[in-house]
Design a protein around this motif. Structure first.
Motif, PDB file in Angstrom:
ATOM      1  N   ILE A 133       0.837  -1.206   0.000  1.00  0.00           N
ATOM      2  CA  ILE A 133       0.000   0.000   0.000  1.00  0.00           C
ATOM      3  C   ILE A 133       0.867   1.248   0.000  1.00  0.00           C
ATOM      4  CG2 ILE A 133      -1.597   1.363   1.415  1.00  0.00           C
ATOM      5  CD1 ILE A 133      -2.834  -1.339   2.291  1.00  0.00           C
ATOM      6  N   LYS A 134       1.911   1.240   0.818  1.00  0.00           N
ATOM      7  CA  LYS A 134       2.815   2.387   0.886  1.00  0.00           C
ATOM      8  C   LYS A 134       3.449   2.668  -0.465  1.00  0.00           C
ATOM      9  CE  LYS A 134       7.035   3.968   3.229  1.00  0.00           C
ATOM     10  NZ  LYS A 134       8.095   3.591   4.224  1.00  0.00           N
TER      11      LYS A 134
ATOM     12  N   ILE B  96       2.283   1.834  -3.459  1.00  0.00           N
ATOM     13  CA  ILE B  96       1.284   2.319  -4.416  1.00  0.00           C
ATOM     14  C   ILE B  96       0.987   3.794  -4.180  1.00  0.00           C
ATOM     15  CG2 ILE B  96      -1.120   2.112  -5.162  1.00  0.00           C
ATOM     16  CD1 ILE B  96      -0.929  -0.881  -4.572  1.00  0.00           C
ATOM     17  N   LEU B  97       0.769   4.171  -2.926  1.00  0.00           N
ATOM     18  CA  LEU B  97       0.373   5.544  -2.612  1.00  0.00           C
ATOM     19  C   LEU B  97       1.528   6.536  -2.757  1.00  0.00           C
ATOM     20  CD1 LEU B  97      -1.955   5.003   0.489  1.00  0.00           C
ATOM     21  CD2 LEU B  97      -2.585   5.256  -1.919  1.00  0.00           C
ATOM     22  N   SER B  98       2.764   6.051  -2.668  1.00  0.00           N
ATOM     23  CA  SER B  98       3.909   6.961  -2.793  1.00  0.00           C
ATOM     24  C   SER B  98       4.302   7.233  -4.234  1.00  0.00           C
ATOM     25  CB  SER B  98       5.121   6.389  -2.046  1.00  0.00           C
ATOM     26  OG  SER B  98       5.536   5.172  -2.634  1.00  0.00           O
TER      27      SER B  98
ATOM     28  N   GLU C  57      -2.728   8.126 -10.758  1.00  0.00           N
ATOM     29  CA  GLU C  57      -3.505   8.883  -9.777  1.00  0.00           C
ATOM     30  C   GLU C  57      -4.866   8.242  -9.531  1.00  0.00           C
ATOM     31  OE1 GLU C  57      -5.165  13.447  -9.005  1.00  0.00           O
ATOM     32  OE2 GLU C  57      -3.932  12.983 -10.770  1.00  0.00           O
TER      33      GLU C  57
ATOM     34  N   ARG D 172      -4.523   5.244  -7.289  1.00  0.00           N
ATOM     35  CA  ARG D 172      -4.236   5.642  -5.906  1.00  0.00           C
ATOM     36  C   ARG D 172      -5.515   6.115  -5.214  1.00  0.00           C
ATOM     37  NH1 ARG D 172       0.047   8.321  -8.437  1.00  0.00           N
ATOM     38  NH2 ARG D 172      -0.803  10.372  -7.915  1.00  0.00           N
ATOM     39  N   GLY D 173      -6.321   6.880  -5.927  1.00  0.00           N
ATOM     40  CA  GLY D 173      -7.581   7.352  -5.355  1.00  0.00           C
ATOM     41  C   GLY D 173      -8.514   6.196  -5.021  1.00  0.00           C
TER      42      GLY D 173
ATOM     43  N   LEU E 174      -7.634   3.121  -4.238  1.00  0.00           N
ATOM     44  CA  LEU E 174      -7.126   2.442  -3.051  1.00  0.00           C
ATOM     45  C   LEU E 174      -7.427   3.241  -1.792  1.00  0.00           C
ATOM     46  CD1 LEU E 174      -5.584   0.231  -1.620  1.00  0.00           C
ATOM     47  CD2 LEU E 174      -3.442   1.342  -2.305  1.00  0.00           C
ATOM     48  N   GLN E 175      -7.263   4.556  -1.850  1.00  0.00           N
ATOM     49  CA  GLN E 175      -7.542   5.391  -0.682  1.00  0.00           C
ATOM     50  C   GLN E 175      -9.010   5.296  -0.272  1.00  0.00           C
ATOM     51  OE1 GLN E 175      -6.019   9.052  -2.309  1.00  0.00           O
ATOM     52  NE2 GLN E 175      -4.096   8.915  -1.162  1.00  0.00           N
TER      53      GLN E 175
ATOM     54  N   HIS F 169      -8.700  -3.942  -3.887  1.00  0.00           N
ATOM     55  CA  HIS F 169      -8.127  -3.059  -4.906  1.00  0.00           C
ATOM     56  C   HIS F 169      -7.464  -3.878  -6.013  1.00  0.00           C
ATOM     57  CE1 HIS F 169      -5.853   0.210  -6.743  1.00  0.00           C
ATOM     58  NE2 HIS F 169      -4.752  -0.498  -6.563  1.00  0.00           N
TER      59      HIS F 169
ATOM     60  N   ASP G  22       0.890  -1.320 -10.573  1.00  0.00           N
ATOM     61  CA  ASP G  22      -0.045  -1.511  -9.466  1.00  0.00           C
ATOM     62  C   ASP G  22       0.479  -2.447  -8.385  1.00  0.00           C
ATOM     63  OD1 ASP G  22      -1.973   0.158 -10.672  1.00  0.00           O
ATOM     64  OD2 ASP G  22      -2.624  -1.488 -11.949  1.00  0.00           O
TER      65      ASP G  22
END
Length: 336
Positions: free
Chosen positions: A9-10, A12-14, A21, A24-25, A27-28, A45, A97
């Motif tokens: 997760i870290k 993907i979001l970083s 984008e 990432r949205g 997953l958030q 996800h 991903d």
């Protein structure tokens, strides 16, 4: 598994690339919908991504996905092997991903049976029934082999942090990738002591020149990191190359283990490898043990350790990893 999920997760979001984008949205949103359950959010996800439900807006749809090496995507003219565009897109989606998980297979000391280490093996969320070696072969044909290997190494190093400190961890790399400076950087930054790291060279050993140089793995080997090679296939027909590399571990792979209990030729070939290892000061691990008879023959060869389906299948579940340690401790206590 939770820690492995958090690391993915870290990652993907970083990722700051605008083309990811939308993912990432997505997953958030799932993380917000599943507070306290990052693993569940990640799996949902990944499944949504695999089934095509995570789709960016049309204006970005024509852009190619970003790999770990931007240059390999922006300069496709350097790829000389014709590659199906759909295959390339699938591999790029895996890289973008982070659709990777690490399975570990236990390695047992012989003759005692204690689990002394594990081998890291990659599993793909988008497997579609294809084995991992098929993915890596297709990635290599697409000019993305090194990128996929490095992504797999990054994933496996994160998962390996959950391994007990008394176990070593073996990571598979081709000789070419092992010389990539990013590999050395990842290993130096890992939360594993060099003495717990084993790099197992896969595929042909012909292009293995430079693996132990200053710009390669040489500095880490001097700090205790070990090198392993397979004594079968391309490696077996080039014993001089094995001697040149000076590995710390030589593996008897499935090609030499299968039928060893009923074939004198197999036993002769395996014994020759064991003798070579003794001359080089290397230990021997028998892999691909599937029957009790094969285990008896491997033990009779006085190899140091063994692995295979008979002794333990690869698993992505930390509870299985813990059980190997508990089983070894219980055996030691019963002997004591």
């Amino acid at each position: 598994m939770k820690q492995q999920a958090l690391e993915i997760i870290k990652d993907i979001l970083s990722d700051a690339d605008p083309r990811s984008e939308f993912a990432r949205g997505h997953l958030q949103e799932l993380l917000a919908a599943h507070p306290g359950d990052p693993k569940g959010a990640l799996l949902e996800h990944l499944i949504d991504t695999r089934e095509g439900r995570v789709v960016p807006d049309e204006s970005a749809g024509h852009q190619e996905s970003m790999s770990l090496n931007r240059e390999s995507v922006e300069a496709p003219q350097t790829v000389t092997v014709p590659v199906n565009s759909e295959v390339r897109k699938r591999i790029q989606a895996v890289l973008r991903d982070k659709l990777l998980l690490t399975a570990f297979q236990p390695i047992h000391e012989l003759p005692g049976g204690d689990v002394i280490g594990v081998e890291a093996l990659i599993r793909f969320v988008e497997q579609d029934g294809a084995a991992a070696d098929v993915w890596f072969r297709e990635a290599s044909d697409a000019g993305l082999g090194t990128e996929l290997e490095i992504a797999a190494l990054h994933c496996s190093l994160a998962a390996a942090e959950e391994m007990p400190e008394d176990m070593f961890v073996a990571f598979n790399l081709t000789p070419a990738t092992s010389r990539d400076p990013r590999v050395r950087a990842l290993l130096e930054e890992a939360h594993l002591q060099p003495s717990r790291i084993v790099i197992e060279l896969t595929g042909s050993l012909a292009p293995a020149e430079g693996v132990g140089d200053e710009s390669g793995l040489g500095p880490l080997r001097r700090r205790g990191m070990r090198l392993a090679v397979s004594a079968s296939g391309a490696g077996y027909v080039s014993m001089d190359k094995i001697e040149e590399l000076g590995p710390d571990i030589i593996k008897l792979d499935r090609h030499l283990i299968e039928g060893i209990d009923s074939s004198e030729g197999q036993r002769i070939r395996a014994r020759s490898v064991v003798e070579l290892a003794r001359e080089l000061g290397a230990s021997v691990v028998a892999q691909g043990i599937e029957t009790a008879a094969e285990l008896r023959e491997a033990t009779a060869l006085n190899v140091s350790a063994a692995q295979g389906y008979l002794l333990g299948r690869p698993s992505v579940h930390p509870l299985d990893w813990s059980s190997w340690t508990l089983h070894s401790q219980a055996e030691a206590q019963s002997v004591g």
